[in-house]
Design an enzyme around this catalytic site. Structure first.
Site, PDB file in Angstrom:
ATOM      1  N   ASN A  83       0.816  -1.214   0.000  1.00  0.00           N
ATOM      2  CA  ASN A  83       0.000   0.000   0.000  1.00  0.00           C
ATOM      3  C   ASN A  83       0.852   1.269   0.000  1.00  0.00           C
ATOM      4  O   ASN A  83       0.431   2.298  -0.522  1.00  0.00           O
ATOM      5  CB  ASN A  83      -0.900  -0.068   1.252  1.00  0.00           C
ATOM      6  CG  ASN A  83      -1.329   1.284   1.752  1.00  0.00           C
ATOM      7  OD1 ASN A  83      -2.262   1.887   1.222  1.00  0.00           O
ATOM      8  ND2 ASN A  83      -0.646   1.800   2.772  1.00  0.00           N
ATOM      9  N   TYR A 150       3.965   9.834 -10.718  1.00  0.00           N
ATOM     10  CA  TYR A 150       2.945   9.019 -10.027  1.00  0.00           C
ATOM     11  C   TYR A 150       2.164   8.155 -11.032  1.00  0.00           C
ATOM     12  O   TYR A 150       1.998   6.948 -10.828  1.00  0.00           O
ATOM     13  CB  TYR A 150       2.006   9.953  -9.259  1.00  0.00           C
ATOM     14  CG  TYR A 150       1.000   9.254  -8.362  1.00  0.00           C
ATOM     15  CD1 TYR A 150       1.420   8.514  -7.257  1.00  0.00           C
ATOM     16  CD2 TYR A 150      -0.366   9.345  -8.607  1.00  0.00           C
ATOM     17  CE1 TYR A 150       0.494   7.882  -6.428  1.00  0.00           C
ATOM     18  CE2 TYR A 150      -1.292   8.730  -7.781  1.00  0.00           C
ATOM     19  CZ  TYR A 150      -0.863   7.999  -6.696  1.00  0.00           C
ATOM     20  OH  TYR A 150      -1.776   7.377  -5.873  1.00  0.00           O
ATOM     21  N   LYS A 154       2.409   4.007 -11.072  1.00  0.00           N
ATOM     22  CA  LYS A 154       1.184   3.217 -10.845  1.00  0.00           C
ATOM     23  C   LYS A 154       0.843   2.395 -12.100  1.00  0.00           C
ATOM     24  O   LYS A 154       0.405   1.262 -11.999  1.00  0.00           O
ATOM     25  CB  LYS A 154       0.016   4.125 -10.447  1.00  0.00           C
ATOM     26  CG  LYS A 154       0.147   4.731  -9.032  1.00  0.00           C
ATOM     27  CD  LYS A 154       0.139   3.677  -7.934  1.00  0.00           C
ATOM     28  CE  LYS A 154       0.071   4.287  -6.540  1.00  0.00           C
ATOM     29  NZ  LYS A 154       0.179   3.288  -5.464  1.00  0.00           N
ATOM     30  N   THR A 187      -6.619  11.785   3.089  1.00  0.00           N
ATOM     31  CA  THR A 187      -5.357  11.413   3.753  1.00  0.00           C
ATOM     32  C   THR A 187      -4.328  12.526   3.558  1.00  0.00           C
ATOM     33  O   THR A 187      -4.561  13.484   2.819  1.00  0.00           O
ATOM     34  CB  THR A 187      -4.770  10.122   3.129  1.00  0.00           C
ATOM     35  OG1 THR A 187      -4.427  10.413   1.768  1.00  0.00           O
ATOM     36  CG2 THR A 187      -5.746   8.966   3.178  1.00  0.00           C
TER      37      THR A 187
HETATM   38  N1  LIG Z   1      -5.253   9.350  -0.954  1.00  0.00           N
HETATM   39  C1  LIG Z   1      -5.809   9.178  -2.143  1.00  0.00           C
HETATM   40  O1  LIG Z   1      -6.724   9.943  -2.540  1.00  0.00           O
HETATM   41  C2  LIG Z   1      -5.374   8.041  -3.019  1.00  0.00           C
HETATM   42  C3  LIG Z   1      -5.992   7.892  -4.264  1.00  0.00           C
HETATM   43  C4  LIG Z   1      -5.644   6.808  -5.082  1.00  0.00           C
HETATM   44  C5  LIG Z   1      -4.673   5.904  -4.656  1.00  0.00           C
HETATM   45  N2  LIG Z   1      -4.070   6.084  -3.448  1.00  0.00           N
HETATM   46  C6  LIG Z   1      -3.071   5.087  -3.028  1.00  0.00           C
HETATM   47  O2  LIG Z   1      -3.450   4.565  -1.765  1.00  0.00           O
HETATM   48  C7  LIG Z   1      -2.273   4.170  -1.036  1.00  0.00           C
HETATM   49  C8  LIG Z   1      -2.284   4.794   0.348  1.00  0.00           C
HETATM   50  O3  LIG Z   1      -2.267   6.200   0.195  1.00  0.00           O
HETATM   51  P1  LIG Z   1      -2.597   7.196   1.412  1.00  0.00           P
HETATM   52  O4  LIG Z   1      -3.421   8.268   0.840  1.00  0.00           O
HETATM   53  O5  LIG Z   1      -3.031   6.417   2.595  1.00  0.00           O
HETATM   54  O6  LIG Z   1      -1.127   7.809   1.655  1.00  0.00           O
HETATM   55  P2  LIG Z   1      -0.504   8.511   2.954  1.00  0.00           P
HETATM   56  O7  LIG Z   1      -1.539   8.937   3.909  1.00  0.00           O
HETATM   57  O8  LIG Z   1       0.448   9.514   2.411  1.00  0.00           O
HETATM   58  O9  LIG Z   1       0.310   7.306   3.625  1.00  0.00           O
HETATM   59  C9  LIG Z   1       1.379   6.719   2.911  1.00  0.00           C
HETATM   60  C10 LIG Z   1       1.950   5.546   3.702  1.00  0.00           C
HETATM   61  O10 LIG Z   1       3.075   5.049   2.942  1.00  0.00           O
HETATM   62  C11 LIG Z   1       4.230   5.053   3.778  1.00  0.00           C
HETATM   63  N3  LIG Z   1       5.429   5.419   3.031  1.00  0.00           N
HETATM   64  C12 LIG Z   1       5.580   6.472   2.185  1.00  0.00           C
HETATM   65  N4  LIG Z   1       6.867   6.551   1.809  1.00  0.00           N
HETATM   66  C13 LIG Z   1       7.533   5.531   2.423  1.00  0.00           C
HETATM   67  C14 LIG Z   1       8.886   5.095   2.452  1.00  0.00           C
HETATM   68  N5  LIG Z   1       9.849   5.750   1.797  1.00  0.00           N
HETATM   69  N6  LIG Z   1       9.199   4.011   3.190  1.00  0.00           N
HETATM   70  C15 LIG Z   1       8.249   3.357   3.907  1.00  0.00           C
HETATM   71  N7  LIG Z   1       6.955   3.711   3.916  1.00  0.00           N
HETATM   72  C16 LIG Z   1       6.608   4.795   3.197  1.00  0.00           C
HETATM   73  C17 LIG Z   1       3.964   6.124   4.840  1.00  0.00           C
HETATM   74  O11 LIG Z   1       4.700   5.809   6.022  1.00  0.00           O
HETATM   75  P3  LIG Z   1       5.926   6.677   6.602  1.00  0.00           P
HETATM   76  O12 LIG Z   1       5.775   8.084   6.112  1.00  0.00           O
HETATM   77  O13 LIG Z   1       5.776   6.511   8.079  1.00  0.00           O
HETATM   78  O14 LIG Z   1       7.136   5.983   6.064  1.00  0.00           O
HETATM   79  C18 LIG Z   1       2.450   5.966   5.076  1.00  0.00           C
HETATM   80  O15 LIG Z   1       2.220   4.972   6.036  1.00  0.00           O
HETATM   81  C19 LIG Z   1      -1.088   4.579  -1.917  1.00  0.00           C
HETATM   82  O16 LIG Z   1      -0.654   3.488  -2.680  1.00  0.00           O
HETATM   83  C20 LIG Z   1      -1.689   5.650  -2.826  1.00  0.00           C
HETATM   84  O17 LIG Z   1      -0.961   5.769  -4.040  1.00  0.00           O
HETATM   85  C21 LIG Z   1      -4.395   7.130  -2.625  1.00  0.00           C
END
Ligand SMILES: NC(=O)c1ccc[n+]([C@@H]2O[C@H](COP(=O)([O-])OP(=O)(O)OC[C@H]3O[C@@H](n4cnc5c(N)ncnc54)[C@H](OP(=O)(O)O)[C@@H]3O)[C@@H](O)[C@H]2O)c1
Length: 248
Positions: A83, A150, A154, A187
């Protein structure tokens, strides 16, 4: 015991998936640079491994430690949910730094490839088939001004997942891998998108409106869609593209 290894459990969608799987009696092994304070006291249900997924040596070391620990346990069910991701750099091509691009490709594409490769190798002789989820985005399928990195990582993850699914089918391993598209969620990632400048991301005002109109889904709601599917294993289709929009 049922085990789920999840990347990016410190916040956002990953934290919500972890919570729901713990409720469903899974022991969750989380990977992120930061610990989730909410999970700190849940030692019998949650184990945290600190790793920077931009660093491949660290990624391989930590995943190898996790797998060798799991091999000492009685495992009844095995999930791997990739994720963790980043959206930055949000910037037009021609203005991006090499370091930012390298970091991005490592976290969003190389780390999931390295982890899935290691996982399938290490569990080759296992009698318990694995279920692997890769979290994707609608941005894999359409070009967004400022999101070249991005959208590309993806899209790469989508093709990679499809190929792994085809190989696992051909090899008749019983392993299943599928993509999950969570659509737009409230998020920190959305916060980063909103904080970009319109010269970097032309549609920024549109995304500010998503927030003010309450259009961003809660991660708990989105995580439930994925976890409901994971808990009904007969409904999991190898190579599937599963979206929260299939449900609502
Ligand atoms: N938010 C949206 O609207 C949206 C839409 C479509 C798809 N997505 C996808 O959904 C997934 C979750 O997104 P989210 O919105 O929950 O993101 P988020 O709130 O930014 O959280 C991202 C997570 O990834 C971890 N991460 C990021 N960089 C990292 C690194 N270098 N090493 C280890 N861990 C890392 C972060 O942990 P640390 O910072 O603690 O390392 C955090 O736990 C992603 O794949 C994103 O592309 C999100």
């Amino acid at each position: 015991m049922k085990y789920a290894v999840i990347t990016g459990t410190s916040k956002g969608l990953g934290a919500s998936i972890a919570k729901l799987l713990m409720k469903a009696s899974y022991h969750v092994i989380g990977i992120a640079r930061n610990e989730n304070k909410e999970f700190a006291s849940l030692t019998s249900q949650y184990t945290h491994y600190k790793a920077d997924l931009a660093n491949m040596d660290e990624t391989v070391t930590v995943m190898s430690q996790i797998i060798s620990k799991l091999k000492q346990e009685k495992v009844d069910s095995l999930l791997l949910i990739q994720n963790a991701a980043m959206v930055t750099p949000i910037e037009q091509v021609g203005k991006q730094s090499v370091d930012a691009l390298k970091n991005h490709v490592h976290v969003n594409l190389l780390a999931p490839m390295v982890i899935t490769n290691l996982w399938l190798d290490e569990w080759r002789e296992s009698k318990i088939p694995s279920v692997i989820v890769h979290v994707t985005s609608g941005a894999a399928k359409r070009s967004v001004y400022g999101w070249s990195a991005y959208g590309s990582t993806k899209a790469g993850l989508d093709r990679y997942t499809d190929t792994v699914a085809m190989e696992q089918d051909t090899l008749q391993t019983g392993n299943k891998i599928f993509l999950f598209d969570p659509s737009i969620m409230d998020t920190d990632m959305q916060g980063e998108i909103r904080s970009s400048d319109s010269s970097q991301f032309i549609d920024v005002d549109h995304f500010k409106v998503y927030k003010t109109n309450n259009d961003l889904r809660d991660t708990e709601v989105v995580a439930k869609v994925l976890v409901d599917r994971l808990l009904q294993s007969e409904k999991i289709v190898n190579g599937d593209y599963y979206s929260v929009k299939d449900i609502f």
